[in-house]
Design a protein around this motif. Structure first.
Motif, mmCIF file in Angstrom:
data_model
loop_
_atom_site.group_PDB
_atom_site.id
_atom_site.type_symbol
_atom_site.label_atom_id
_atom_site.label_comp_id
_atom_site.label_asym_id
_atom_site.label_seq_id
_atom_site.Cartn_x
_atom_site.Cartn_y
_atom_site.Cartn_z
ATOM 1 N N GLN A 1 22.350 36.291 23.295
ATOM 2 C CA GLN A 1 22.911 36.443 24.580
ATOM 3 C C GLN A 1 23.920 35.418 24.967
ATOM 4 O OE1 GLN A 1 19.829 35.169 27.814
ATOM 5 N NE2 GLN A 1 21.120 36.662 29.138
ATOM 6 N N VAL A 2 23.972 34.186 24.288
ATOM 7 C CA VAL A 2 25.008 33.389 24.448
ATOM 8 C C VAL A 2 26.264 33.884 23.788
ATOM 9 C CG1 VAL A 2 25.829 31.249 23.373
ATOM 10 C CG2 VAL A 2 23.464 31.372 24.239
ATOM 11 N N ASN A 3 26.247 34.700 22.838
ATOM 12 C CA ASN A 3 27.518 35.089 22.212
ATOM 13 C C ASN A 3 28.247 36.299 22.895
ATOM 14 O OD1 ASN A 3 27.909 33.415 19.950
ATOM 15 N ND2 ASN A 3 26.576 34.442 18.751
ATOM 16 N N LEU A 4 27.352 37.058 23.683
ATOM 17 C CA LEU A 4 27.761 38.094 24.626
ATOM 18 C C LEU A 4 28.429 37.325 25.788
ATOM 19 C CD1 LEU A 4 25.173 40.992 24.279
ATOM 20 C CD2 LEU A 4 27.389 40.911 23.590
ATOM 21 N N SER A 5 27.772 36.159 26.204
ATOM 22 C CA SER A 5 28.283 35.780 27.437
ATOM 23 C C SER A 5 29.788 35.079 26.962
ATOM 24 C CB SER A 5 27.144 34.654 27.960
ATOM 25 O OG SER A 5 26.346 34.896 28.322
ATOM 26 N N ARG A 6 29.538 34.639 25.829
ATOM 27 C CA ARG A 6 31.001 33.990 25.516
ATOM 28 C C ARG A 6 32.219 34.591 25.552
ATOM 29 N NH1 ARG A 6 28.799 29.785 20.507
ATOM 30 N NH2 ARG A 6 28.219 28.084 22.082
ATOM 31 N N LEU A 7 31.874 35.847 25.009
ATOM 32 C CA LEU A 7 32.898 36.902 25.108
ATOM 33 C C LEU A 7 33.222 37.179 26.399
ATOM 34 C CD1 LEU A 7 34.613 39.221 23.660
ATOM 35 C CD2 LEU A 7 32.658 40.657 23.259
ATOM 36 N N SER A 8 32.420 37.423 27.468
ATOM 37 C CA SER A 8 32.629 37.527 28.656
ATOM 38 C C SER A 8 33.430 36.254 29.555
ATOM 39 C CB SER A 8 31.381 37.833 29.549
ATOM 40 O OG SER A 8 31.532 37.855 30.914
ATOM 41 N N HIS A 9 32.834 35.244 29.162
ATOM 42 C CA HIS A 9 33.709 34.016 29.482
ATOM 43 C C HIS A 9 35.317 34.117 28.972
ATOM 44 C CE1 HIS A 9 30.509 32.092 31.567
ATOM 45 N NE2 HIS A 9 29.809 31.959 30.506
ATOM 46 N N GLY A 10 35.332 34.380 27.939
ATOM 47 C CA GLY A 10 36.695 34.533 27.429
ATOM 48 C C GLY A 10 37.424 35.909 28.335
ATOM 49 N N VAL A 11 36.783 36.917 28.557
ATOM 50 C CA VAL A 11 37.529 37.867 29.361
ATOM 51 C C VAL A 11 37.572 37.399 30.810
ATOM 52 C CG1 VAL A 11 37.021 40.056 30.571
ATOM 53 C CG2 VAL A 11 36.283 39.563 28.262
ATOM 54 N N ARG A 12 36.805 36.471 31.393
ATOM 55 C CA ARG A 12 36.835 35.887 32.678
ATOM 56 C C ARG A 12 38.100 35.022 32.803
ATOM 57 N NH1 ARG A 12 30.535 34.584 33.815
ATOM 58 N NH2 ARG A 12 30.084 35.871 32.135
ATOM 59 N N ALA A 13 38.435 34.179 31.753
ATOM 60 C CA ALA A 13 39.430 33.326 31.677
ATOM 61 C C ALA A 13 40.657 34.100 31.869
ATOM 62 C CB ALA A 13 39.428 32.191 30.389
ATOM 63 N N ALA A 14 40.695 35.181 31.003
ATOM 64 C CA ALA A 14 42.136 36.033 30.682
ATOM 65 C C ALA A 14 42.394 36.551 32.166
ATOM 66 C CB ALA A 14 41.801 37.144 29.799
ATOM 67 N N ALA A 15 41.256 37.007 32.899
ATOM 68 C CA ALA A 15 41.180 37.681 34.162
ATOM 69 C C ALA A 15 41.985 36.389 35.306
ATOM 70 C CB ALA A 15 39.986 38.093 34.819
ATOM 71 N N MET A 16 41.418 35.281 35.267
ATOM 72 C CA MET A 16 41.921 34.225 35.969
ATOM 73 C C MET A 16 43.397 34.036 35.698
ATOM 74 S SD MET A 16 38.955 31.971 37.318
ATOM 75 C CE MET A 16 38.007 31.763 35.754
ATOM 76 N N MET A 17 43.688 34.013 34.466
ATOM 77 C CA MET A 17 45.257 33.752 34.073
ATOM 78 C C MET A 17 46.066 34.972 34.614
ATOM 79 S SD MET A 17 45.052 31.713 30.491
ATOM 80 C CE MET A 17 43.628 32.524 29.442
ATOM 81 N N ARG A 18 45.327 36.091 34.497
ATOM 82 C CA ARG A 18 46.365 37.244 35.052
ATOM 83 C C ARG A 18 46.866 37.197 36.354
ATOM 84 N NH1 ARG A 18 49.925 39.872 32.963
ATOM 85 N NH2 ARG A 18 48.578 40.290 31.359
ATOM 86 N N ARG A 19 45.498 36.880 37.218
ATOM 87 C CA ARG A 19 45.750 36.597 38.629
ATOM 88 C C ARG A 19 46.795 35.630 38.749
ATOM 89 N NH1 ARG A 19 42.998 37.557 43.483
ATOM 90 N NH2 ARG A 19 44.533 37.089 45.186
ATOM 91 N N CYS A 20 46.694 34.336 38.162
ATOM 92 C CA CYS A 20 47.777 33.177 38.143
ATOM 93 C C CYS A 20 48.985 33.763 38.089
ATOM 94 C CB CYS A 20 47.277 32.175 37.314
ATOM 95 S SG CYS A 20 45.946 31.190 37.702
ATOM 96 N N VAL A 21 49.040 34.713 37.036
ATOM 97 C CA VAL A 21 50.646 35.151 36.600
ATOM 98 C C VAL A 21 50.958 36.069 37.688
ATOM 99 C CG1 VAL A 21 51.928 36.511 35.177
ATOM 100 C CG2 VAL A 21 50.263 34.927 34.073
ATOM 101 N N ASN A 22 49.990 37.000 38.406
ATOM 102 C CA ASN A 22 50.333 37.988 39.453
ATOM 103 C C ASN A 22 50.927 37.017 40.643
ATOM 104 O OD1 ASN A 22 49.990 40.089 37.631
ATOM 105 N ND2 ASN A 22 47.970 40.457 38.758
ATOM 106 N N GLU A 23 50.141 36.037 40.764
ATOM 107 C CA GLU A 23 50.511 35.121 41.911
ATOM 108 C C GLU A 23 51.949 34.442 41.869
ATOM 109 O OE1 GLU A 23 49.011 35.136 45.001
ATOM 110 O OE2 GLU A 23 47.588 36.454 44.352
ATOM 111 N N ALA A 24 51.846 33.747 40.721
ATOM 112 C CA ALA A 24 53.315 32.986 40.459
ATOM 113 C C ALA A 24 54.569 33.958 40.374
ATOM 114 C CB ALA A 24 53.074 32.458 38.940
#
Ligand code: FAD
Length: 595
Positions: A313-336
């Motif tokens: 479960q931890v490893n699957l969550s880690r993968l999802s956390h990486g995805v979430r970070a990627a998503a938030m960075m994309r939102r940052c780029v779009n806004e910027a």
């Protein structure tokens, strides 16, 4: 399919006016379709998904992209401003604790669990018109779109998904029959959502220090103890670790249990949410403290394999956390980007200034790196699920690499995007302030940066030697990228060889443990650089990805002289291409890659 209510069910949301931005203030991304404007994602999904799957799922990516830039974004703003509230007792004085959520949060739940069925899409057919479970690539791409609007709720979504995985894989047939139909349901009113309670006051990183005990009383397991960090605190079923009486100390003696919120007769199980945490970010979602007072729980799998099972479960969550970070960075780029192209200063739009463009590059490149990394990791998960041992090896190291580096990168990227908007970026009316707050949790939960870096070096590299499996896969991609200049590919090969040697040295020589983060970063950067080179080399794909690869090579994998200006001619030219809004051909940039 989700249909927005005809009336606003809450009153504090701002109207979404696409014409906002008049009178000097730059607009934001409100009203945009986050799938349609994401060239990188659209391109790469065609590389990482089977053509048939892409065709069938693209309408859903598009629909979620529109929701993420529209209704979901409105709801997320409101939910952040109206955090959940714990009620400790009912009016009769009974300890029937419950949490009140704002209507905006409930509406987001309807989109996530009812319409898109994120929690079930990996486990059964029938979600999003698919006749089989969705590939991991598609699931994480959908998470990526969702999180660009709402981060907090992705915790309950993902942890329900990963709890289902654990129960399917390890629980007895009887427990599966009891839990899975409820957890896989798409009826938001009655379904059972999952969560994971592991951390205690004695230890988050040091799991072996867990003090919760399990005692088998008249054939029923009962739990006693305190869990200190419990996100999605009122979930219907929580997976947790506890030590059965008489079991050895340390991690070996921990068993995995499923803790239902309600007992089979409908009564509340004997545990209480003592209080909710007052958090920096993820404010829409409830994280609390739990006191277990002889709560009934079901043993999952073998009693002496608790941590090993929980690590899935931890490893699957880690993968999802990486995805979430990627998503938030994309939102940052779009806004910027939207701000940089419209905000005027000294008579020009600010994107025209080389210094500002450099700042934009510094947030764009990590965002693109994380996109390539999570799609590659997700495709490895798909191949591993289909039986590939090689893919399993790659995934073993890609998961902590992504979690470690993308979550860290998210912090400077969020701050950088805030700075591009200037003072308004600091004001809570704009999404940047929330992105800055939310970015910080990624380096804490499911293992801090240190814990992930140590996992990479000591276990994935030192014990499992997964870096050599990854090496073989990456070298194949480089061989395959024949449209890329030979000299550039040779430089990447050399960087890869050096990063692998560094990781092996750090794994083998205990005094070098202090370099674990350096070694992990090097592996992340070289892997993402090679991926972006390969992606750019595929016919019809965005050639600018090779420029991102070159930026990583120059700035993350090569020595820099701090007393020399580091923006050579190639960087100025490369920035022209990166911020160009037209299609860039590989032939136009090939010279820059060798310069
Ligand atoms: C908002 C929020 C929600 C959370 N939700 C959940 C949840 O739902 N379920 C759950 O189980 N947990 C949850 N957590 C807990 C989270 O996973 C832990 O906080 C995290 O794992 C760190 O544990 P800790 O707080 O005990 O810090 P510690 O383990 O005490 O770490 C303190 C510092 O020491 C460092 N450190 C520890 N060991 C080493 C080492 N060997 N070498 C080098 N450095 C080391 C760490 O990197 C860190 O910087 C949540 C946390 C937060 C903030």
């Amino acid at each position: 399919m989700y249909a927005p209510p005809s009336h606003k069910s809450f009153d504090k949301a701002e109207p979404q006016d696409p014409k906002r931005g008049a009178d000097h203030i730059a607009p934001d991304c409100a009203g945009q379709n986050f799938y349609a404007i994401d060239r990188g994602l659209r391109d790469l999904l065609q590389l990482y998904l089977e053509p048939n799957d892409f065709r069938r799922l693209e309408p859903h990516f598009d629909r979620l992209g529109a929701l993420a830039g529209g209704r979901l974004d409105e709801l997320a703003r409101a939910a952040d401003k109206h955090p959940p509230v714990l009620n400790a007792r009912d009016r009769f004085g009974r300890d029937e604790d419950w949490i009140d959520y704002h209507s905006s949060y409930r509406e987001m739940e309807a989109i996530a669990f009812g319409d898109f069925q994120f929690h079930a899409m990996s486990h059964r057919a029938g979600t999003l018109d698919m006749d089989r479970p969705l590939p991991a690539v598609a699931k994480y791409a959908l998470q990526y779109l969702f999180v660009q609007a709402e981060f907090g709720l992705m915790c309950p979504i993902s942890v329900t998904d990963t709890s289902i995985h654990l129960i399917r894989k390890f629980a007895s047939a009887e427990l599966k029959d009891y839990l899975l139909p409820k957890m896989l349901s798409a009826d938001v009113a009655t379904m059972w959502k999952g969560t994971q309670f592991m951390t205690e006051r004695a230890g988050g990183s040091d799991v072996g220090a867990i003090e919760t005990t399990a005692s088998c009383e008249d054939g029923v397991w009962r739990l006693y103890g305190d869990k200190w960090f419990c996100s999605h605190a009122d979930a219907d079923v929580a997976l947790l670790l506890a030590r059965p009486e008489g079991a050895p100390g340390g991690t070996k003696g921990l068993a995995l249990f499923a803790l239902p919120r309600r007992l089979k007769d409908g009564r509340r199980n004997t545990y209480r949410i003592v209080r909710l945490k007052d958090k920096l970010g993820t404010r829409s979602m409830a994280s609390g403290e739990i006191r277990l007072e002889g709560a009934v729980a079901y043993l999952v799998g073998e009693a002496d394999h608790g941590l090993k099972q929980m690590m899935e479960q931890v490893n699957l969550s880690r993968l999802s956390h990486g995805v979430r970070a990627a998503a938030m960075m994309r939102r940052c780029v779009n806004e910027a980007m939207v701000c940089a192209r419209t905000r005027m200063a000294f008579g020009k739009t600010i994107i025209e200034y080389p210094l500002l463009r450099r700042q934009l590059l510094k947030i764009t490149v990590p965002s693109e790196q994380s996109l390539s990394m999570f799609l590659f990791a997700a495709s490895a998960l798909d191949r591993a699920n289909a039986g590939s041992k090689e893919a399993e090896g790659c995934l073993r190291i890609l998961t902590p690499l992504l979690k470690f580096r993308a979550c860290r990168d998210n912090i400077p990227v969020a701050t950088g995007a805030m700075e591009v908007r200037g003072g308004n970026g600091y004001i809570e009316e704009w999404v940047q302030a929330r992105l800055v707050r939310d970015a910080h949790i990624g380096v804490l939960w499911e293992g801090t940066s240190n814990i992930n870096a140590l996992d990479i070096v000591t276990r994935a590299v030192g014990k499992r030697r997964a870096h050599r499996t990854l090496e073989a896969a990456l070298k194949r991609l480089l061989d395959n990228a024949t449209r890329m200049p030979v000299a550039f590919r040779d430089r990447l090969r050399q960087a890869l060889d050096r990063a692998l040697v560094l990781a092996e040295r750090v794994a083998a020589e205990p005094p070098l443990e202090q370099s674990a983060r350096q070694a992990a970063s090097a592996l992340y950067h070289v892997t993402s650089s090679i991926l972006m080179t390969w992606e750019a080399a595929q016919p019809g794909r965005d050639a600018r990805r090779a420029l991102y690869a070159k930026f990583v090579l120059e700035h993350r994998l090569s020595a820099q002289d701090p007393l020399e200006p580091h923006d050579g001619d190639w960087e100025r030219e490369a920035a022209e291409f990166v911020f160009s809004q037209r299609q860039v051909a590989l032939s136009e940039i090939a010279g820059l890659l060798n310069s």
